[in-house]
Design a protein around this motif. Structure first.
Motif, PDB file in Angstrom:
ATOM      1  N   ARG A  20       0.832  -1.260   0.079  1.00 25.66           N
ATOM      2  CA  ARG A  20      -0.034   0.059  -0.181  1.00 25.66           C
ATOM      3  C   ARG A  20       0.983   1.393   0.129  1.00 25.66           C
ATOM      4  NH1 ARG A  20      -4.232  -3.065   3.367  1.00 25.66           N
ATOM      5  NH2 ARG A  20      -5.902  -2.823   1.937  1.00 25.66           N
ATOM      6  N   GLY A  24       0.416   2.524  -3.550  1.00 26.95           N
ATOM      7  CA  GLY A  24      -0.568   3.625  -3.166  1.00 26.95           C
ATOM      8  C   GLY A  24       0.232   4.988  -3.099  1.00 26.95           C
ATOM      9  N   GLU A  31      -6.198   2.833  -4.570  1.00 26.03           N
ATOM     10  CA  GLU A  31      -6.686   1.285  -3.956  1.00 26.03           C
ATOM     11  C   GLU A  31      -7.825   1.116  -4.333  1.00 26.03           C
ATOM     12  OE1 GLU A  31      -7.149  -0.895   0.249  1.00 26.03           O
ATOM     13  OE2 GLU A  31      -5.175   0.883  -0.185  1.00 26.03           O
ATOM     14  N   PHE A  41      -4.850  -2.343  -7.138  1.00 26.53           N
ATOM     15  CA  PHE A  41      -4.518  -1.038  -7.374  1.00 26.53           C
ATOM     16  C   PHE A  41      -4.733  -0.803  -8.884  1.00 26.53           C
ATOM     17  CE2 PHE A  41      -1.643  -2.386  -3.881  1.00 26.53           C
ATOM     18  CZ  PHE A  41      -2.013  -1.296  -2.993  1.00 26.53           C
TER      19      PHE A  41
END
Length: 140
Positions: A20, A24, A31, A41
């Protein structure tokens, strides 16, 4: 030419929190859905899914490509040159350690391209490349 359909890629990671933060946070990929074991993603319109599978995450072997030790198992994007340059600058500013520093390979040849390789925190190799002339993507 019509727009190609989005691809889907699932890959192993050792930590969803690290995935993440990298996909991200650093790469700016929104996400999508997730569970305790995976997260997807939006990778520039493509769906990539990080699956928690530490036993499957492993370093990629490498082959020589124009003098670079290119990780064999990798994925990435072909970006427009201005986006590639902006990403390279953003990654450098973030202190990214590159497997292969941003540079131009195959200079003066039909496949001349800007390229860079980096690893996500789980060891997956990514390549981002760009062509001065995008029509040369498959040039021989």
């Amino acid at each position: 030419m019509s727009t190609p359909p989005p691809f889907h890629l699932a890959f192993p990671v050792t930590s969803l929190a690290s995935a993440r933060a990298f996909y991200g946070g650093l790469l700016g990929c929104p996400e999508g859905r997730s569970s305790e074991d995976w997260v997807d993603f939006d990778f520039h319109g493509h769906q990539i899914v990080a699956h928690l599978a530490p036993e499957q995450a492993r370093p990629a072997s490498a082959h020589d490509v124009d003098g670079d030790a290119v990780p064999v198992r990798h994925f990435g994007l072909v970006l427009p040159m201005p986006e590639w340059e902006a990403l390279a600058a953003r990654l450098r500013s973030a202190g990214t350690r590159f497997v292969i520093e941003p540079h131009v390979r195959f200079q003066g040849q039909p496949g001349e391209q800007a390229t860079m390789f980096l690893l996500d925190p789980c060891g997956n190799a990514l390549e981002f490349k760009a062509f001065a002339d995008p029509a040369r993507l498959f040039a021989k």
